[in-house]
Design a protein around this motif. Structure first.
Motif, PDB file in Angstrom:
ATOM      1  N   ALA A 198       0.845  -1.209   0.000  1.00  0.00           N
ATOM      2  CA  ALA A 198       0.000   0.000   0.000  1.00  0.00           C
ATOM      3  C   ALA A 198       0.873   1.249   0.000  1.00  0.00           C
ATOM      4  O   ALA A 198       0.574   2.233  -0.692  1.00  0.00           O
ATOM      5  CB  ALA A 198      -0.910  -0.023   1.228  1.00  0.00           C
ATOM      6  N   GLU A 199       1.963   1.177   0.758  1.00  0.00           N
ATOM      7  CA  GLU A 199       2.881   2.325   0.818  1.00  0.00           C
ATOM      8  C   GLU A 199       3.495   2.591  -0.555  1.00  0.00           C
ATOM      9  O   GLU A 199       3.599   3.737  -1.009  1.00  0.00           O
ATOM     10  CB  GLU A 199       3.981   2.026   1.847  1.00  0.00           C
ATOM     11  N   GLN A 200       3.857   1.503  -1.218  1.00  0.00           N
ATOM     12  CA  GLN A 200       4.442   1.624  -2.549  1.00  0.00           C
ATOM     13  C   GLN A 200       3.462   2.272  -3.519  1.00  0.00           C
ATOM     14  O   GLN A 200       3.827   3.169  -4.280  1.00  0.00           O
ATOM     15  CB  GLN A 200       4.808   0.209  -3.028  1.00  0.00           C
ATOM     16  N   GLN A 201       2.232   1.798  -3.439  1.00  0.00           N
ATOM     17  CA  GLN A 201       1.218   2.382  -4.336  1.00  0.00           C
ATOM     18  C   GLN A 201       0.989   3.851  -4.007  1.00  0.00           C
ATOM     19  O   GLN A 201       0.777   4.663  -4.892  1.00  0.00           O
ATOM     20  CB  GLN A 201      -0.088   1.609  -4.203  1.00  0.00           C
ATOM     21  N   ALA A 202       1.020   4.150  -2.688  1.00  0.00           N
ATOM     22  CA  ALA A 202       0.810   5.539  -2.279  1.00  0.00           C
ATOM     23  C   ALA A 202       1.916   6.433  -2.823  1.00  0.00           C
ATOM     24  O   ALA A 202       1.672   7.552  -3.265  1.00  0.00           O
ATOM     25  CB  ALA A 202       0.754   5.638  -0.764  1.00  0.00           C
ATOM     26  N   PHE A 203       3.131   5.915  -2.816  1.00  0.00           N
ATOM     27  CA  PHE A 203       4.261   6.716  -3.291  1.00  0.00           C
ATOM     28  C   PHE A 203       4.239   6.914  -4.800  1.00  0.00           C
ATOM     29  O   PHE A 203       4.509   7.988  -5.319  1.00  0.00           O
ATOM     30  CB  PHE A 203       5.576   6.051  -2.896  1.00  0.00           C
TER      31      PHE A 203
END
Lengths: 277, 735
Positions: free
Chosen positions: B99-104
């Motif tokens: 999720a963090e990766q997608q957010a970034f």
């Protein structure tokens, strides 16, 4: 002419007895008594008659005492033999019982291990389920909390729907638990008391409960073994007494008493020990 | 005057001197008979007690064996369950990282939702870990922790060490079972000894009785005297047996043995030696403790980089051989012990030039060879001992048999092993031992050793290539201009001018490393063996051949500075031999398990706490001033196309921007370097600087997985100059 005084008669002690006399068969002793009586008759009026009579009486008294001891010894041998056999039999019965208990304890131990392993396997099964269950529930709780604060309404609805899905999945997992169900904390998250589940799994195992505990059987076997050993010891003591009494029966009067009293003492000690244990 | 009646003879009525003696003798004998009988009775009772003890100890041994088995099964299952739970938590953290990766990297409107998603998964992971701690406590085991020596960060064979540690109780119960068996054996021999004592008493009673009979009158003193000696002997024997009764070894011996066993299984050999020494102090007759301490002492002092261990210090070798001899003297005879004892005596004999030691070792190796009919190691041990003893004919025959055992898995030598890794493992061990003999025996054996090397390398290499063992007629190959290069994580050799060496050559490379302290050369099996490759692969632009192997990838360990040597064989014939000393920073492996990567790092560096499984991981120095951080980004998430240097450059810039909080502050724009990033064709390496330090960043698209990898190594200039480049260059895929 005064006949020479006879030698002092035996002082009642077997030490004055000729060494071989004890080995004399009874008929030979009777012969000797008759011979002494003849001599008495022959010398009735002779000056040494009294002394000779005294000697003859002493011999007779000695023979009577020896015969009594031998009769008691013979009786003692019979009694001690019976006791020795009884002790050996009791020891054998105790050992046999101990062996059976030991065998049963081993069988029960193996069965107990198998049943416990099965119970543990059911807990591991529940723990494996719990891994998925807790994820669904904890995620549902987090989603519900976010849904309550989310804006706009569409986002809140979407989160609620996801939370509901997670709850449904958790519910379907819940039905598969074999043991105690997970508990819910105040914050809605779930936990699983594995220690309690393990103890419950064994407490609910009827087969395991019906099994006589191997430790108990081992303790019983150990008690019986101890008893067997003690009875064996007593049997050995009775056999020792038997040996001594047999020697008393076979040896001359000089040592017969010693053997007889030793044998009797050992037998009495064994009997007392039997009563004590 | 009437005849005076015959009076009883004087000796019949009154005691004369002889009569008195006789009576005293009779009484004395009677007393002795009584005493002997009572001693015999006591001995019989003691024997019955010993028998009882034997039965009790045997039953206890059975109970402990069953309990040990159950404990092992339970603890293994529990440990596996806890490893599974660790994995569940890691997966949840990976979801958060996703999720963090997608957010970034994803579109801006979704970022808040993705951030919320990341928080949710992190919370779920934290709750999973919380529950895991409680569950682990129910099984008296520690939960798996990334940074612990038993966890994935500390154990290159994770979860091997964690599972080994969980078996402590099972090992302890096993040792206690051995103790109970020992006690039962002692009680059994006590029963037998009491039987001897009883026999002595029986003979004594017979002699006493016989001395009283008229037949024995003449020698009654002799009979009675002998019987008295028997009684005295019987009493002494019974007393000695009773005083030296069976002893149950103390429980602390079992506890120390279990700790030692776990330490040995966890490759913590010095601790294993200490614990086993404690176990032996408490129970000196425990053969398994001696046997295990021998292996631990050997391994603790071995400077070898990897298994199989063949070299160690003379002191450790002597200690191991002494322990093994003690274990054998105590009655242990298992094939593993025979194998070790045979080898250690050979090595010790070779070092001391003592043929008698080697002969003893040979006899143990032969026993092991017979006990393990399909094991090549014991056969190679027999062969190398014969070689060291100078029995060349026998050695060649033995090597022939060892090769058969290496190539074939069955006793009839019909089924091939078909396992190139195993082939090289056995060959490397054999070559290491042959080299030890060559070093000790000098030039007089050179010709014989060359022949033997050819005898074993040729068929094993052909077997590795899946060919017939007999070989085919080929033109003799040659290698000119051979050079080698070694780094902390790799080795490489280059043949500048290969002659008749192509894809179909039976080429075998054997990499040697000189162990410190002049202990000898070891062949590194993970780098050596048949040189596989695809046609055209490993050819440089100048027409030369090269072969680069990742030691870190293969073993999860890093190489050390020192002398390296390469032997190149074609069809079993040595065609080139080169060596050189290489020097680089002393580094150990750092594993990024969730990224499937590893690199060589300074030993004090620790796993970073802010790792996000599947997204970023790394190691930092204790003061956090130096470290290496690696990011793995999904190509789809990053919206990237096919792999290219442009993509690498773009993803590097994005990663440095997005994850700036996890990197040194104020990284200045860098410049491209000529360095390679993990050997990736599309890779890019750039140099950066920041106040007080330097950084190297690399990026590239991993072949196969499609992941975009970005790595940043940083640290103060002085430290970075010494180690930074080596650390950065060592990054490699794991396994």
């Amino acid at each position: 002419m005064t006949p020479p005084p006879p030698e002092d008669p035996p002082s009642g002690d077997s030490s004055a007895e000729p060494p071989d006399s004890s080995a004399e068969p009874p008929d030979q002793a009777a012969e000797r008594r008759a011979e002494a009586a003849e001599r008495l008759e022959y010398t009735e009026s002779s000056p040494g008659a009294e002394a000779i009579e005294a000697v003859a009486m002493a011999i007779e008294a000695e023979d009577e005492g020896s015969g009594r001891l031998r009769r008691y010894t013979a009786l003692g041998i019979v009694i001690v033999s019976i006791f020795a056999a009884a002790m050996a039999w009791r020891a054998s019965v105790a050992d046999d019982g101990a062996g059976s208990k030991e065998q049963l304890a081993e069988q029960n131990l193996l069965q107990q291990q198998e049943l416990t392993a099965t119970d543990e396997a059911s807990v591991f099964h529940d723990l494996s389920l719990f891994g998925r269950y807790e994820e669904h529930v904890n995620l549902a709780v987090a989603l519900e909390r976010d849904a309550a604060q989310a804006t706009p309404a569409a986002t809140a609805r979407a989160l609620s729907v996801r939370a509901q899905q997670e709850r449904q999945l958790a519910h379907s997992e819940q039905a598969l638990f074999e043991g105690p169900l997970p508990t819910t904390r105040r914050d809605g998250s779930v936990s699983y008391d594995a220690a309690y589940a393990r103890s419950q799994a064994q407490l609910r195992d009827v087969e395991l409960l019906d099994l006589q505990p191997p430790e108990q059987l081992r303790a019983q076997a150990s008690t019986l073994h101890e008893k067997g050993v003690r009875l064996t010891g007593l049997a050995v003591l009775f056999v020792a007494a038997l040996v001594l009494l047999t020697f008393a029966e076979l040896s001359g009067p000089a040592v017969a008493r010693l053997f007889a009293f030793s044998g009797g003492g050992v037998a009495v000690a064994a009997a007392v020990l039997f009563l004590l244990i | 005057m009437p005849d005076f009646p015959e009076l009883p003879r004087a000796h019949e009525l009154a005691g004369e001197a002889d009569e008195g003696r006789e009576q005293r003798f009779t009484r004395l004998v009677a007393v002795m008979i009584v005493l002997a009988t009572l001693f015999a009775a006591t001995t019989a009772y003691l024997q019955a007690s010993a028998l009882r003890l034997h039965d009790g100890a045997s039953a206890r041994a059975t109970e402990l064996a069953t309990a040990g088995q159950a404990a092992r099964s339970l603890s293994t299952q529990a440990a596996q369950m806890l490893v599974d739970r660790y994995d569940i938590a890691q997966q949840q953290r990976a979801r958060a990282a996703g999720a963090e990766q997608q957010a970034f990297f994803g579109p801006a409107p979704d970022r808040a939702a993705l951030e919320a998603e990341r928080r949710r998964w992190l919370k779920v992971a934290a709750q999973t870990e919380r529950n895991t701690r409680a569950i682990a406590a129910a099984y008296a085991l520690p939960p798996v922790s990334s940074g612990s020596p038993l966890g994935p960060g500390g154990d290159r064979f994770f979860p091997a060490h964690y599972l080994a540690a969980s078996r402590t109780e099972a090992y302890m119960l096993g040792a206690r079972r051995d103790g109970a068996n020992e006690q039962a054996d002692q009680a059994d021999s006590q029963v037998v000894r009491y039987a001897i004592s009883l026999t002595v008493f029986a003979v004594a009673v017979f002699l006493f009785g016989y001395s009283l009979t008229p037949h024995a009158r003449r020698y009654r003193g002799l009979f009675a005297g002998s019987a008295t000696v028997f009684v005295a002997g019987g009493v002494a024997l019974s007393a000695a047996i009773a005083l030296n009764g069976p002893q149950l070894p103390p429980n602390r011996a079992a506890t120390a043995f279990a700790e030692g066993r776990v330490a040995y299984d966890s490759e913590n050999y010095p601790l294993a030696v200490r614990e086993l020494t404690r176990a032996i102090a408490a129970w000196p007759e425990y053969a398994p403790a001696h046997a295990l301490r021998a292996r631990a002492a050997f391994s603790a002092a071995s400077p070898q980089l990897d298994i199989p261990l063949s070299l160690t210090t003379p002191a450790a070798l002597a200690s191991a051989a002494a322990d093994e001899q003690r274990a054998l003297d105590l009655g242990a005879r298992d094939s593993g012990l025979l194998l070790s004892a045979g080898y250690d005596l050979f090595a010790l004999g070779l070092r001391r030039n003592d043929a008698r030691l080697m002969e003893r070792g040979l006899s143990y190796s032969r026993e092991a060879e017979a006990a393990l009919p399909t094991d090549p190691v014991s056969a190679f041990n027999v062969a190398v001992t014969l070689l060291a003893l100078g029995r060349l004919g026998a050695a060649r025959t033995a090597y022939g048999q060892a090769v058969q055992r290496t190539v074939f898995a069955d006793r009839a030598h019909r089924v091939r092993r078909d396992d190139a890794v195993s082939y090289e493992l056995f060959l490397a061990e054999a070559l290491t031992d042959i080299d030890s003999v060559a070093v000790r025996r000098g030039p007089q054996m050179r010709a014989a050793i060359t022949l033997i090397k050819r005898q074993i390398v040729a068929p094993i290499t052909r077997a590795a290539y899946g060919e017939s063992l007999n070989g085919r007629g080929r033109q003799d190959a040659a290698a000119q201009g051979v050079s080698l290069d070694v780094g902390a994580a790799f080795t490489q050799f280059t043949i500048a001018r290969p002659v008749h060496i192509g894809y179909y050559a039976d080429l075998s490379s054997q990499w040697y490393f000189q162990a410190p302290g002049g202990l000898g050369w070891e062949v590194l099996p993970d780098l050596s063996g048949a040189v596989f490759g695809r046609p055209g692969h490993g050819t440089n632009s100048a027409g030369g051949l090269f072969d680069r192997l990742g030691y870190l990838s293969a073993t999860g360990s890093c190489l050390s500075s020192g002398r390296y040597r390469l032997e190149l064989y074609d069809n079993g014939r040595l065609i080139a031999q080169v060596g050189r000393r290489v020097s680089f920073a002393s580094l150990v492996a750092g594993r990024l398990r969730d990224l499937g990567l590893a690199f060589c790092r300074p030993k004090p560096w620790r796993p970073m706490t802010a790792a996000a499984p599947g997204l970023l991981d790394g190691y930092l120095s204790p003061d956090h001033r130096a470290g290496m951080v690696v990011f793995s980004i999904n190509r789809q998430v990053a919206g990237a196309g096919g792999p290219s240097r442009a993509l690498s450059r773009r993803i590097m810039a994005a990663a440095l921007q997005r994850f700036a909080g996890r990197l040194p502050a104020r990284l200045s724009a860098g410049h491209d370097t000529a360095g390679s990033f993990m050997g990736l064709a599309n890779g890019l390496v750039r140099s950066y600087s920041y106040p007080g330090g330097t950084a190297l960043a690399g990026a590239g698209a991993a072949t196969g997985s499609g992941q975009l990898l970005v790595a940043v190594a940083f640290g103060p200039r002085a430290i970075f100059a010494a180690q930074g480049k080596a650390i950065f260059a060592s990054l490699a895929t794991e396994g």
